[in-house]
Design a protein around this motif. Structure first.
Motif, PDB file in Angstrom:
ATOM      1  N   ASN A   1     -17.874   8.065  43.943  1.00  0.00           N
ATOM      2  CA  ASN A   1     -19.301   7.855  43.664  1.00  0.00           C
ATOM      3  C   ASN A   1     -19.438   6.872  42.493  1.00  0.00           C
ATOM      4  O   ASN A   1     -18.429   6.352  41.980  1.00  0.00           O
ATOM      5  CB  ASN A   1     -20.019   9.189  43.431  1.00  0.00           C
ATOM      6  N   ALA A   2     -20.667   6.622  42.073  1.00  0.00           N
ATOM      7  CA  ALA A   2     -20.897   5.579  41.064  1.00  0.00           C
ATOM      8  C   ALA A   2     -20.124   5.864  39.772  1.00  0.00           C
ATOM      9  O   ALA A   2     -19.443   4.991  39.235  1.00  0.00           O
ATOM     10  CB  ALA A   2     -22.399   5.461  40.769  1.00  0.00           C
ATOM     11  N   GLN A   3     -20.245   7.089  39.269  1.00  0.00           N
ATOM     12  CA  GLN A   3     -19.561   7.436  38.016  1.00  0.00           C
ATOM     13  C   GLN A   3     -18.043   7.283  38.162  1.00  0.00           C
ATOM     14  O   GLN A   3     -17.362   6.756  37.274  1.00  0.00           O
ATOM     15  CB  GLN A   3     -19.911   8.876  37.618  1.00  0.00           C
ATOM     16  N   GLN A   4     -17.532   7.731  39.291  1.00  0.00           N
ATOM     17  CA  GLN A   4     -16.084   7.676  39.522  1.00  0.00           C
ATOM     18  C   GLN A   4     -15.607   6.235  39.699  1.00  0.00           C
ATOM     19  O   GLN A   4     -14.525   5.863  39.226  1.00  0.00           O
ATOM     20  CB  GLN A   4     -15.751   8.525  40.753  1.00  0.00           C
TER      21      GLN A   4
ATOM     22  N   PRO B   1     -20.320   5.972  49.263  1.00  0.00           N
ATOM     23  CA  PRO B   1     -20.734   6.990  48.288  1.00  0.00           C
ATOM     24  C   PRO B   1     -21.116   6.432  46.917  1.00  0.00           C
ATOM     25  O   PRO B   1     -21.669   7.155  46.102  1.00  0.00           O
ATOM     26  CB  PRO B   1     -19.499   7.889  48.150  1.00  0.00           C
TER      27      PRO B   1
ATOM     28  N   PHE C   1     -16.150   7.948  52.230  1.00  0.00           N
ATOM     29  CA  PHE C   1     -15.629   9.146  51.563  1.00  0.00           C
ATOM     30  C   PHE C   1     -14.889   8.817  50.267  1.00  0.00           C
ATOM     31  O   PHE C   1     -14.007   9.556  49.845  1.00  0.00           O
ATOM     32  CB  PHE C   1     -14.709   9.934  52.504  1.00  0.00           C
TER      33      PHE C   1
ATOM     34  N   GLN D   1     -25.839  10.569  35.415  1.00  0.00           N
ATOM     35  CA  GLN D   1     -26.592   9.579  36.189  1.00  0.00           C
ATOM     36  C   GLN D   1     -28.090   9.892  36.169  1.00  0.00           C
ATOM     37  O   GLN D   1     -28.927   8.997  36.011  1.00  0.00           O
ATOM     38  CB  GLN D   1     -26.080   9.560  37.636  1.00  0.00           C
TER      39      GLN D   1
ATOM     40  N   THR E   1     -27.686  13.791  49.173  1.00  0.00           N
ATOM     41  CA  THR E   1     -26.669  12.747  48.997  1.00  0.00           C
ATOM     42  C   THR E   1     -25.378  13.347  48.436  1.00  0.00           C
ATOM     43  O   THR E   1     -24.639  13.997  49.162  1.00  0.00           O
ATOM     44  CB  THR E   1     -27.224  11.605  48.114  1.00  0.00           C
ATOM     45  N   GLU E   2     -25.146  13.156  47.133  1.00  0.00           N
ATOM     46  CA  GLU E   2     -23.853  13.527  46.562  1.00  0.00           C
ATOM     47  C   GLU E   2     -23.529  15.014  46.704  1.00  0.00           C
ATOM     48  O   GLU E   2     -22.402  15.391  47.021  1.00  0.00           O
ATOM     49  CB  GLU E   2     -23.806  13.163  45.078  1.00  0.00           C
TER      50      GLU E   2
ATOM     51  N   THR F   1     -14.696  10.078  31.788  1.00  0.00           N
ATOM     52  CA  THR F   1     -14.375  10.492  33.150  1.00  0.00           C
ATOM     53  C   THR F   1     -12.878  10.327  33.386  1.00  0.00           C
ATOM     54  O   THR F   1     -12.195  11.237  33.871  1.00  0.00           O
ATOM     55  CB  THR F   1     -15.182   9.670  34.173  1.00  0.00           C
TER      56      THR F   1
ATOM     57  N   GLU G   1     -17.013  18.591  51.312  1.00  0.00           N
ATOM     58  CA  GLU G   1     -15.615  18.367  50.950  1.00  0.00           C
ATOM     59  C   GLU G   1     -14.973  19.621  50.341  1.00  0.00           C
ATOM     60  O   GLU G   1     -13.811  19.916  50.595  1.00  0.00           O
ATOM     61  CB  GLU G   1     -15.488  17.155  50.029  1.00  0.00           C
TER      62      GLU G   1
ATOM     63  N   ASN H   1     -17.010   3.547  38.339  1.00  0.00           N
ATOM     64  CA  ASN H   1     -17.028   2.894  37.032  1.00  0.00           C
ATOM     65  C   ASN H   1     -15.841   3.304  36.179  1.00  0.00           C
ATOM     66  O   ASN H   1     -15.286   2.495  35.438  1.00  0.00           O
ATOM     67  CB  ASN H   1     -18.347   3.192  36.311  1.00  0.00           C
TER      68      ASN H   1
ATOM     69  N   GLY I   1     -26.006   3.840  43.947  1.00  0.00           N
ATOM     70  CA  GLY I   1     -25.811   5.274  44.146  1.00  0.00           C
ATOM     71  C   GLY I   1     -25.381   5.526  45.580  1.00  0.00           C
ATOM     72  O   GLY I   1     -25.245   4.591  46.384  1.00  0.00           O
ATOM     73  N   MET I   2     -25.151   6.795  45.925  1.00  0.00           N
ATOM     74  CA  MET I   2     -24.714   7.117  47.283  1.00  0.00           C
ATOM     75  C   MET I   2     -25.795   6.735  48.297  1.00  0.00           C
ATOM     76  O   MET I   2     -26.963   7.078  48.131  1.00  0.00           O
ATOM     77  CB  MET I   2     -24.410   8.608  47.411  1.00  0.00           C
TER      78      MET I   2
ATOM     79  N   GLN J   1     -22.677   3.349  28.985  1.00  0.00           N
ATOM     80  CA  GLN J   1     -21.882   3.550  30.200  1.00  0.00           C
ATOM     81  C   GLN J   1     -20.388   3.600  29.899  1.00  0.00           C
ATOM     82  O   GLN J   1     -19.648   4.370  30.491  1.00  0.00           O
ATOM     83  CB  GLN J   1     -22.140   2.427  31.204  1.00  0.00           C
TER      84      GLN J   1
ATOM     85  N   ASP K   1     -17.381   6.183  31.265  1.00  0.00           N
ATOM     86  CA  ASP K   1     -16.199   5.723  31.999  1.00  0.00           C
ATOM     87  C   ASP K   1     -14.938   6.242  31.313  1.00  0.00           C
ATOM     88  O   ASP K   1     -14.008   6.737  31.962  1.00  0.00           O
ATOM     89  CB  ASP K   1     -16.135   4.197  32.039  1.00  0.00           C
TER      90      ASP K   1
ATOM     91  N   LEU L   1     -22.480  15.898  50.292  1.00  0.00           N
ATOM     92  CA  LEU L   1     -21.138  15.441  50.662  1.00  0.00           C
ATOM     93  C   LEU L   1     -20.063  16.229  49.917  1.00  0.00           C
ATOM     94  O   LEU L   1     -19.053  16.619  50.505  1.00  0.00           O
ATOM     95  CB  LEU L   1     -20.983  13.939  50.392  1.00  0.00           C
TER      96      LEU L   1
END
Lengths: 374, 374
Positions: free
Chosen positions: B128-131, B251, B125, A130, A359-360, A291, A367, B133, B163-164, A284, A288, A363
């Motif tokens: 996130n963006a990558q996840q 997120p 919770f 990102q 931010t990320e 991931t 977690e 997509n 983004g988050m 992108q 995807d 969090l």
């Protein structure tokens, strides 16, 4: 009569004759392909990957499909795997000298031609996917990348991302920075230079498919390749004891489309835009794909193959990180363009990592801690 | 003679006349627009954002540009800001009933029509963006999204990500979960439901531009909007004491392009693909824009406005997280489609978060710890 004039006449006559009949009222149903089929442009794209390799190899195939469909067949790009037209690492030269119009590869392979190229794939402890995309497309990164490739007549476009790569497969426990001394590890690019600083022996002349044998025979003690999606299919878990994390050497490995500038300049504007937007979409799409592919393959490695996933101790990560700063600074002292890109990259890295710490990262840290609560 | 036939004749004659002269040898220089300009399709796209709002508002403008350029002017999409054609939150109905062909919005606004829609923007919770997509494009998410909108005749495409988001602006210290009791906070969607579980009072009827006044007069005690890029321009730092992190409620907020299915089905195949690929490119482009915009605005907030950035204590985050599980389960009990999407989402969330615990989260945790080393 030249072919062009001939085609032109036929088209003109066809149009005139066609006009004698009642034309259909739905404009969109006019068969467009008939108007434009004489304009088919054929390009060749060579990659640095085996044909159709999951992730890396599929991205250029999908790119070619999108371009063909969006251009209604006016721009047809044939994709060749590594070795089909030229060796994997000759594709930059191929694009530069016009043997092929395009390639799909990774910029750190060209460090011998232009050391600054390495920033546009991934550098140790650098930006994640990102953050790379933000720097490239809104932080001045693409302009620098174009500057680095300009002398070669090559136009770069971001062409996908593998996500953060894993720390690699090891046949030896890494408990302290000392354990890197004499360690022979497949680790290309700046990551390899960092390993060398800690007394290791980076090996970068091995292709992915040679890693299994090299680990099995003990020719190397460790190897990183990509991550679960590609590593599982190479069977590395069968010949190495431990899968280490976190990956530190390539936090967001960006791939590249290379285009011969002269070929690109002859495209009409709509096809230029189709090529650029297809590349952006694939940039992108590959992330995807990776991931989702990584998480499925990781499940298999953990649940079916009982892979031992090991955490590098903090002392090790810290030693690697300080070594990367040394490596970057000594490269910058040798090459003004490397230094120019380094300054842009580092200003961005500092700022974006601070933002992520709010931010990320904040969090995910909660977690991780929360999972270990009693 | 109809206009079409007239145009057709002119085109044919022009071609024939043009052929008398030496035609240039470059096929690409044949002016294509002349062949196809009679096929212009005009669409209207309404958004839920003020016209040209940075980030959210710019994405649909850029989308329309890409489509027009790639289609060589055959598909022209005019973008309207919130209120220009219809109110911000009427755009889903507008697309559904065919008043407009497209919209740009966020799926959680439609929770009243389809509770399951909320998964396709962002849930507390969650991913996130990558996840997001990866789940949408390779994990079955898009197919579920299409299923949820199918009854409305609306086709969804992912249309960007902020983004988050940050945890919001507060005029009160949050030291324990008790501090949410009676707290009036602008917090829409499932995040608001979570707040309610902890005794808070979610307010979701406020538009972005009303937040400044509401915080200033004490009508609300807290508000989250997006993140620094948009928050800075609203001036929220002038009327709230603390900027809290980490954001937990959204997120990876995904935006959406909505397309009237009937209108889409009448497009020729190349234009269909152009619309889809342009949306895919913009889906990433908005995230790049936001990431870079957030970090620049965060620098301004910290360096020029001395904003007090505060960390939610772990006890607070934990209480919010457990409340979200309650909220999700009680929603799932009420709606089978919500439950179906929840199951897909949760299986993915578990697997992808484990993978991230070995990659990005592990490295960022080291870096956060390392920064605090003596």
């Amino acid at each position: 009569m030249s072919k062009v004039i001939q085609t032109c006449w036929i088209l003109g006559l066809t149009l005139l004759l066609g006009c004698q009949q009642e034309t259909p009222s739905k404009l969109s149903s006019v068969p467009q392909k008939d108007f434009i089929s004489h304009q088919v442009i054929e390009w060749r794209l060579a990659t640095s990957w085996p044909k159709n390799l999951p992730g890396l190899g599929m991205a250029p195939e999908r790119f070619a499909q999108l371009v063909e469909q969006m251009s209604n067949g006016r721009l047809v790009i044939t994709v060749y795997g590594a070795g089909e037209l030229m060796p994997a690492l000759s594709v930059f030269d191929g694009v530069s000298n016009g043997t092929i119009e395009m390639a799909h590869s990774a910029s750190y392979y060209w460090k011998g031609k232009a050391p600054a190229a390495q920033f546009f794939s991934s550098i140790p402890f650098g930006l994640n996917a990102q953050q790379m995309n933000a720097w490239l497309h809104y932080g001045g990164g693409m302009e620098l990348w174009e500057e680095v490739y300009q002398p070669f007549g090559v136009l770069p476009l971001a062409g996908g991302n593998t996500g953060m790569q894993m720390g690699g497969w090891f046949n030896k426990i890494i408990a302290s920075p000392e354990d890197f001394k004499g360690l022979k590890m497949r680790l290309p690019g700046l990551g390899g230079e960092v390993l060398k600083k800690l007394g290791g022996v980076p090996v970068d002349a091995l292709a992915g498919r040679e890693l299994y044998g090299a680990l099995q025979t003990g020719a190397i003690d460790a190897a990183e390749w990509v991550g679960p999606y590609n590593d599982l299919s190479l069977g590395l878990h069968q010949v190495a004891k431990y899968y280490y994390y976190p990956g530190w050497h390539e936090p967001g490995s960006t791939m590249e489309f290379l285009i011969n500038q002269q070929a690109f300049s002859t495209l009409p504007n709509d096809l230029k835009m189709i090529v650029k937007v297809a590349a952006r979409a694939i940039n992108q799409d590959m992330l995807d794909d990776y991931t989702q592919g990584h998480i499925a393959a990781m499940d298999v490695l953990l649940n079916e193959h009982n892979v031992q996933v090991k955490l590098f101790p903090n002392t090790v990560i810290r030693a690697l990180k300080y070594a990367r700063d040394d490596v970057l600074n000594s490269e910058a002292a040798k090459d003004p363009l490397f230094n120019k890109v380094l300054e842009s990259y580092m200003a961005n890295e500092k700022s974006v990592k601070r933002y992520f710490s709010y931010t990320e990262d904040a969090l995910s840290r909660f977690e991780l801690d929360d999972k270990n609560q009693p």
